[in-house]
Design a protein around this motif. Structure first.
Motif, PDB file in Angstrom:
ATOM      1  N   LYS A  12       0.830  -1.206   0.000  1.00 27.15           N
ATOM      2  CA  LYS A  12       0.000   0.000   0.000  1.00 27.15           C
ATOM      3  C   LYS A  12       0.862   1.252   0.000  1.00 27.15           C
ATOM      4  O   LYS A  12       0.592   2.217  -0.738  1.00 27.15           O
ATOM      5  N   SER A  13       1.938   1.223   0.795  1.00 22.87           N
ATOM      6  CA  SER A  13       2.815   2.395   0.872  1.00 22.87           C
ATOM      7  C   SER A  13       3.563   2.620  -0.436  1.00 22.87           C
ATOM      8  O   SER A  13       3.942   3.746  -0.757  1.00 22.87           O
ATOM      9  N   LYS A  14       3.779   1.538  -1.192  1.00 21.93           N
ATOM     10  CA  LYS A  14       4.489   1.627  -2.466  1.00 21.93           C
ATOM     11  C   LYS A  14       3.530   1.812  -3.645  1.00 21.93           C
ATOM     12  O   LYS A  14       3.963   1.993  -4.786  1.00 21.93           O
ATOM     13  N   GLY A  15       2.241   1.733  -3.375  1.00 21.63           N
ATOM     14  CA  GLY A  15       1.256   1.880  -4.437  1.00 21.63           C
ATOM     15  C   GLY A  15       1.230   0.703  -5.400  1.00 21.63           C
ATOM     16  O   GLY A  15       0.945   0.873  -6.596  1.00 21.63           O
ATOM     17  N   LEU A  16       1.513  -0.500  -4.898  1.00 22.16           N
ATOM     18  CA  LEU A  16       1.557  -1.691  -5.742  1.00 22.16           C
ATOM     19  C   LEU A  16       0.305  -2.538  -5.562  1.00 22.16           C
ATOM     20  O   LEU A  16      -0.160  -2.751  -4.445  1.00 22.16           O
ATOM     21  N   THR A  17      -0.226  -3.009  -6.661  1.00 25.59           N
ATOM     22  CA  THR A  17      -1.352  -3.949  -6.613  1.00 25.59           C
ATOM     23  C   THR A  17      -0.801  -5.371  -6.495  1.00 25.59           C
ATOM     24  O   THR A  17       0.390  -5.611  -6.709  1.00 25.59           O
ATOM     25  N   GLN A  18      -1.677  -6.300  -6.166  1.00 26.89           N
ATOM     26  CA  GLN A  18      -1.274  -7.709  -6.086  1.00 26.89           C
ATOM     27  C   GLN A  18      -0.746  -8.194  -7.427  1.00 26.89           C
ATOM     28  O   GLN A  18       0.266  -8.896  -7.484  1.00 26.89           O
ATOM     29  N   TYR A  19      -1.423  -7.807  -8.491  1.00 29.55           N
ATOM     30  CA  TYR A  19      -1.005  -8.215  -9.839  1.00 29.55           C
ATOM     31  C   TYR A  19       0.385  -7.670 -10.157  1.00 29.55           C
ATOM     32  O   TYR A  19       1.246  -8.396 -10.677  1.00 29.55           O
ATOM     33  N   LYS A  20       0.614  -6.384  -9.850  1.00 30.39           N
ATOM     34  CA  LYS A  20       1.899  -5.759 -10.154  1.00 30.39           C
ATOM     35  C   LYS A  20       3.019  -6.380  -9.322  1.00 30.39           C
ATOM     36  O   LYS A  20       4.134  -6.603  -9.822  1.00 30.39           O
ATOM     37  N   LEU A  21       2.741  -6.682  -8.062  1.00 33.87           N
ATOM     38  CA  LEU A  21       3.749  -7.293  -7.197  1.00 33.87           C
ATOM     39  C   LEU A  21       4.138  -8.673  -7.732  1.00 33.87           C
ATOM     40  O   LEU A  21       5.321  -9.025  -7.773  1.00 33.87           O
ATOM     41  N   ALA A  22       3.138  -9.439  -8.135  1.00 33.86           N
ATOM     42  CA  ALA A  22       3.411 -10.776  -8.680  1.00 33.86           C
ATOM     43  C   ALA A  22       4.239 -10.680  -9.955  1.00 33.86           C
ATOM     44  O   ALA A  22       5.218 -11.416 -10.142  1.00 33.86           O
ATOM     45  N   LYS A  23       3.860  -9.765 -10.830  1.00 29.13           N
ATOM     46  CA  LYS A  23       4.556  -9.606 -12.107  1.00 29.13           C
ATOM     47  C   LYS A  23       5.997  -9.163 -11.900  1.00 29.13           C
ATOM     48  O   LYS A  23       6.934  -9.738 -12.481  1.00 29.13           O
ATOM     49  N   ASN A  24       6.209  -8.152 -11.076  1.00 29.48           N
ATOM     50  CA  ASN A  24       7.565  -7.632 -10.848  1.00 29.48           C
ATOM     51  C   ASN A  24       8.444  -8.620 -10.086  1.00 29.48           C
ATOM     52  O   ASN A  24       9.666  -8.614 -10.225  1.00 29.48           O
ATOM     53  N   SER A  25       7.817  -9.468  -9.257  1.00 29.72           N
ATOM     54  CA  SER A  25       8.576 -10.468  -8.488  1.00 29.72           C
ATOM     55  C   SER A  25       8.833 -11.732  -9.288  1.00 29.72           C
ATOM     56  O   SER A  25       9.556 -12.618  -8.835  1.00 29.72           O
ATOM     57  N   LYS A  26       8.170 -11.834 -10.466  1.00 32.24           N
ATOM     58  CA  LYS A  26       8.246 -13.036 -11.302  1.00 32.24           C
ATOM     59  C   LYS A  26       7.735 -14.254 -10.535  1.00 32.24           C
ATOM     60  O   LYS A  26       8.305 -15.353 -10.597  1.00 32.24           O
ATOM     61  N   ILE A  27       6.657 -14.017  -9.791  1.00 35.55           N
ATOM     62  CA  ILE A  27       5.978 -15.066  -9.037  1.00 35.55           C
ATOM     63  C   ILE A  27       4.616 -15.292  -9.693  1.00 35.55           C
ATOM     64  O   ILE A  27       3.924 -14.313 -10.007  1.00 35.55           O
ATOM     65  N   PRO A  28       4.216 -16.537  -9.956  1.00 31.49           N
ATOM     66  CA  PRO A  28       2.905 -16.783 -10.564  1.00 31.49           C
ATOM     67  C   PRO A  28       1.798 -16.058  -9.791  1.00 31.49           C
ATOM     68  O   PRO A  28       1.802 -16.051  -8.553  1.00 31.49           O
ATOM     69  N   HIS A  29       0.877 -15.453 -10.525  1.00 33.80           N
ATOM     70  CA  HIS A  29      -0.192 -14.700  -9.867  1.00 33.80           C
ATOM     71  C   HIS A  29      -1.006 -15.578  -8.927  1.00 33.80           C
ATOM     72  O   HIS A  29      -1.448 -15.129  -7.853  1.00 33.80           O
ATOM     73  N   SER A  30      -1.199 -16.838  -9.319  1.00 28.70           N
ATOM     74  CA  SER A  30      -1.962 -17.759  -8.470  1.00 28.70           C
ATOM     75  C   SER A  30      -1.264 -17.980  -7.135  1.00 28.70           C
ATOM     76  O   SER A  30      -1.908 -18.064  -6.081  1.00 28.70           O
ATOM     77  N   THR A  31       0.081 -18.068  -7.171  1.00 30.46           N
ATOM     78  CA  THR A  31       0.856 -18.257  -5.939  1.00 30.46           C
ATOM     79  C   THR A  31       0.756 -17.031  -5.049  1.00 30.46           C
ATOM     80  O   THR A  31       0.555 -17.139  -3.830  1.00 30.46           O
ATOM     81  N   MET A  32       0.882 -15.849  -5.669  1.00 25.23           N
ATOM     82  CA  MET A  32       0.790 -14.607  -4.892  1.00 25.23           C
ATOM     83  C   MET A  32      -0.594 -14.465  -4.261  1.00 25.23           C
ATOM     84  O   MET A  32      -0.728 -14.076  -3.094  1.00 25.23           O
ATOM     85  N   SER A  33      -1.628 -14.801  -5.030  1.00 24.33           N
ATOM     86  CA  SER A  33      -2.990 -14.710  -4.520  1.00 24.33           C
ATOM     87  C   SER A  33      -3.195 -15.645  -3.340  1.00 24.33           C
ATOM     88  O   SER A  33      -3.787 -15.265  -2.316  1.00 24.33           O
ATOM     89  N   THR A  34      -2.679 -16.872  -3.479  1.00 28.84           N
ATOM     90  CA  THR A  34      -2.814 -17.853  -2.389  1.00 28.84           C
ATOM     91  C   THR A  34      -2.096 -17.371  -1.142  1.00 28.84           C
ATOM     92  O   THR A  34      -2.612 -17.471  -0.022  1.00 28.84           O
ATOM     93  N   LEU A  35      -0.892 -16.817  -1.325  1.00 27.76           N
ATOM     94  CA  LEU A  35      -0.111 -16.317  -0.191  1.00 27.76           C
ATOM     95  C   LEU A  35      -0.843 -15.182   0.523  1.00 27.76           C
ATOM     96  O   LEU A  35      -1.002 -15.211   1.756  1.00 27.76           O
ATOM     97  N   LEU A  36      -1.304 -14.198  -0.242  1.00 30.59           N
ATOM     98  CA  LEU A  36      -1.930 -13.015   0.367  1.00 30.59           C
ATOM     99  C   LEU A  36      -3.306 -13.304   0.942  1.00 30.59           C
ATOM    100  O   LEU A  36      -3.845 -12.499   1.704  1.00 30.59           O
ATOM    101  N   ASN A  37      -3.869 -14.442   0.575  1.00 29.11           N
ATOM    102  CA  ASN A  37      -5.144 -14.871   1.163  1.00 29.11           C
ATOM    103  C   ASN A  37      -4.951 -15.858   2.309  1.00 29.11           C
ATOM    104  O   ASN A  37      -5.911 -16.465   2.797  1.00 29.11           O
ATOM    105  N   GLY A  38      -3.692 -16.022   2.717  1.00 28.89           N
ATOM    106  CA  GLY A  38      -3.393 -16.877   3.858  1.00 28.89           C
ATOM    107  C   GLY A  38      -3.359 -18.357   3.565  1.00 28.89           C
ATOM    108  O   GLY A  38      -3.394 -19.182   4.485  1.00 28.89           O
ATOM    109  N   GLY A  39      -3.259 -18.718   2.271  1.00 33.36           N
ATOM    110  CA  GLY A  39      -3.299 -20.130   1.892  1.00 33.36           C
ATOM    111  C   GLY A  39      -1.973 -20.850   1.946  1.00 33.36           C
ATOM    112  O   GLY A  39      -1.918 -22.068   1.846  1.00 33.36           O
ATOM    113  N   ILE A  40      -0.873 -20.111   2.088  1.00 36.81           N
ATOM    114  CA  ILE A  40       0.457 -20.737   2.204  1.00 36.81           C
ATOM    115  C   ILE A  40       0.919 -20.558   3.637  1.00 36.81           C
ATOM    116  O   ILE A  40       1.318 -19.461   4.045  1.00 36.81           O
ATOM    117  N   LYS A  41       0.875 -21.613   4.394  1.00 41.09           N
ATOM    118  CA  LYS A  41       1.177 -21.530   5.826  1.00 41.09           C
ATOM    119  C   LYS A  41       2.664 -21.410   6.113  1.00 41.09           C
ATOM    120  O   LYS A  41       3.071 -20.799   7.099  1.00 41.09           O
TER     121      LYS A  41
END
Length: 234
Positions: A12-41
């Motif tokens: 939020k402080s960097k103005g990044l969306t989930q999609y942009k963070l996933a893309k810039n990190s080269k992390i699959p969007h599905s993985t990022m979504s699962t992580l940010l929704n608490g699905g990766i323990k």
């Protein structure tokens, strides 16, 4: 503050969306979504480091010093566990490539139905193989059944899955190791032992010339191999 909450705060402080963070990190969007929704323990340090790098903050900012130390310790323990499983799989197999036919059922009893639980092609094989063990299959000879087994269950495919299976409970891998130690089949005679040798003492391992992937092991490497083998068999 929990990891997910901290990531969202920095995003939020960097103005990044989930999609942009996933893309810039080269992390699959599905993985990022699962992580940010608490699905990766238990996210790996590699995954967290990619996110931290993209957010331009130290990993310790996202985790905290204590949590970072715990994660590094856990990953070290998991690496050691994978190495122990790797050694045992290679001892049971023929030159580290395929398992002897007499070991197939026991290997399947250890890994079948769990290790490749989310891999459709292997799931279909698992279902067929269970029926084959119980009832046989007139469509395939025993040699053909062994070939089918070796395609999915061999040291390389098992280790690849164990290393890539990031969200697996550590206790499951410990259970795999425990069951491998209890295999009833005889361990394969190491390939560096000549046919004339009747008995091989583990303690003598360092006195043999041993190579791996075409390179001869140094004395230090053979000592490490000896200690690891002794630890597995104790």
């Amino acid at each position: 503050m929990e990891l997910v909450e901290k990531i969202k705060e920095v995003m939020k402080s960097k103005g990044l969306t989930q999609y942009k963070l996933a893309k810039n990190s080269k992390i699959p969007h599905s993985t990022m979504s699962t992580l940010l929704n608490g699905g990766i323990k238990s996210p790996t340090i590699e995954l967290i480091a990619k996110i931290a790098d993209t957010l331009e903050v130290p990993v310790s900012v996202l985790l905290g010093e204590d949590e970072l130390g715990e994660l590094l310790t856990r990953e070290k323990e998991e690496l050691e566990l994978n190495q122990k499983i790797y050694v045992l799989l290679n001892l049971v197999s023929n030159n580290g490539k395929v398992f002897p036919a007499e070991a197939h059922q026991e290997i399947f009893n250890i890994f079948g139905g769990s290790l490749f639980a989310k891999v459709p092609e292997v799931n279909l094989f698992d279902e067929w193989y269970r029926k084959y063990l119980e009832e046989g299959d007139s469509l395939y000879t025993s040699n053909e059944a062994e070939e089918k087994f070796n395609k999915f269950y061999n040291p390389a495919t098992i280790m690849h899955r164990l290393r890539e299976w990031k969200d697996v409970d550590f206790r499951i891998k410990e259970r795999y190791l425990s069951k491998l130690k209890q295999l009833k089949v005889s361990l394969t005679t190491p390939s560096w032992i000549s046919e004339n040798d009747k008995v091989f003492q583990i303690e003598d391992l360092t006195s043999y010339q041993i190579s791996y992937k075409g390179k001869e092991l140094t004395s230090d490497q053979k000592q490490k191999l000896l200690k690891l083998t002794q630890a597995l068999l104790d």
